[in-house]
Design a protein around this motif. Structure first.
Motif, PDB file in Angstrom:
ATOM      1  N   THR A  48      50.556  44.716  40.001  1.00 34.79           N
ATOM      2  CA  THR A  48      49.594  45.427  40.836  1.00 34.79           C
ATOM      3  C   THR A  48      49.218  44.576  42.047  1.00 34.79           C
ATOM      4  OG1 THR A  48      48.671  46.503  38.889  1.00 34.79           O
ATOM      5  CG2 THR A  48      47.333  46.551  40.883  1.00 34.79           C
ATOM      6  N   LYS A  56      42.855  51.561  42.044  1.00 30.87           N
ATOM      7  CA  LYS A  56      42.614  51.747  40.605  1.00 30.87           C
ATOM      8  C   LYS A  56      41.152  51.525  40.272  1.00 30.87           C
ATOM      9  CE  LYS A  56      44.198  50.385  35.993  1.00 30.87           C
ATOM     10  NZ  LYS A  56      44.059  51.802  35.555  1.00 30.87           N
ATOM     11  N   ASP A  60      38.904  54.420  38.633  1.00 36.74           N
ATOM     12  CA  ASP A  60      38.246  54.214  37.342  1.00 36.74           C
ATOM     13  C   ASP A  60      36.728  54.131  37.468  1.00 36.74           C
ATOM     14  OD1 ASP A  60      40.794  54.173  36.367  1.00 36.74           O
ATOM     15  OD2 ASP A  60      40.800  52.056  35.775  1.00 36.74           O
TER      16      ASP A  60
END
Length: 340
Positions: A48, A56, A60
């Motif tokens: 990542t 992300k 999230d």
């Protein structure tokens, strides 16, 4: 000062002001709390990058969308060295603290408790139910596990894993955890075997572990373990059968429904110590250190019998007549409890 110089000076002041405000806003962003209301587990996949991490975190709902994320990583490059893994994010943690955690590689640890006196099948079930374990065992057959642990025989399994609380990180394999428990038990048993009392009726370490497993199932009272060991050692020396219910129950396997009958005690099995002489062929549970120590250093007594006293412990006796009286006393205690 000329008009041109005034314009330049104003531009410099404006630029400095913009830089100062931007720096202040960047610091405010870095020190702002995460957008979580409780402890949260966050998994960062391998490979990542910065942009994907920001996306992300926003997806999230861990951080709120802002223009400062990339700038913070550039200004404090040590925060950009984040590592893949599963991390425990605490309520009140700031963005900078979160990035420092991701850069530290200190992944969240999860506890798995293996209890003394439980069987290997129960351990395997606990492993299957534990979160974030990577399951590699295709089934719960002892032969499968023996192959995975590179053990030659399946009789090196039951009783040979040390009961304890084990901490693991996400994607730890089931076999890796069992290997830790197996190696810890093997080391402990070797030490205890080397220091055991002289003239004990054990030919192999496995027999000592077998005795310890019976002690583990018979009592949970630490002060009684060496007494229980003395009873069984005295019986072995005299050629008396051990006559211990837990071995019968283990030999029954799934047939055991919680009640042990006289017929069960009279039904032959290689673990039925009411019928076989000596120790059963192997351990019947995972013993803890206290039971292993008791098996290696039994108290020196003349006891040949023991029975529950109805108060959490046992009554130990040296002859059958005294034992029968203790049994009657125990039954009376149970009767009185039932009448209350």
């Amino acid at each position: 000062m000329t008009k041109k110089h005034s314009i330049i000076a104003a531009a410099i002041v404006t630029l400095a002001l913009i830089v100062a405000i931007s720096y202040w806003q960047l610091r405010q962003f870095a020190d702002s709390p995460l957008a979580i209301g409780q402890e949260t587990l966050f998994t960062l996949p391998a490979g990542t990058g910065r942009v994907a991490l920001e996306a992300k975190l926003e997806q999230d709902n861990i951080i709120k969308p802002a223009i400062w994320f990339g700038a913070l990583l550039k200004m404090e490059p040590e925060l950009a060295k984040f590592k893949a893994g599963t991390y425990r994010l605490e309520k009140g943690m700031t963005v900078r603290q979160m990035l420092a955690l991701l850069a530290s590689g200190k992944e969240a640890q999860f506890p798995l408790r293996f209890v003394e006196g439980t069987r290997l099948q129960e351990w395997l079930a606990a492993l299957r139910a534990a979160p974030y374990i990577k399951h590699t065992l295709t089934d719960d057959q002892f032969t499968t596990l023996a192959q995975a642990l590179k053990l030659e025989k399946t009789d090196q399994l039951e009783g040979w894993f040390y009961p304890d609380t084990y901490l693991y990180t996400a994607n730890t394999t089931d076999v890796a955890l069992l290997k830790r428990a197996q190696q810890k038990m093997a080391t402990l048993v070797d030490d205890i075997w080397q220091s055991k009392a002289a003239d004990l009726p054990y030919k192999t370490p496995n027999e000592l572990v077998t005795m310890a497993s019976i002690i583990e199932k018979e009592t949970a009272v630490n002060d009684e373990r060496s007494k229980v060991a003395s009873v069984f050692i005295n019986r072995l020396r005299l050629g008396m059968r051990l006559q211990t219910d837990p071995t019968v129950i283990y030999g029954m396997g799934e047939k055991y429904n919680g009640n042990l009958t006289r017929k069960d005690l009279e039904t032959p099995s290689e673990y039925n110590t009411y019928i076989i002489s000596g120790l059963p062929p192997g351990p019947i549970a995972m013993p803890g250190k206290a039971s292993l120590d008791a098996a290696a250093h039994p108290l020196k007594t003349n006891y040949l019998y023991f029975v529950a006293d109805g108060k959490g412990g046992h009554t130990f006796t040296t002859n059958l007549a005294s034992h029968n009286r203790a049994v009657q006393a125990y039954r009376q205690v149970l009767k009185e409890k039932n009448e209350q």
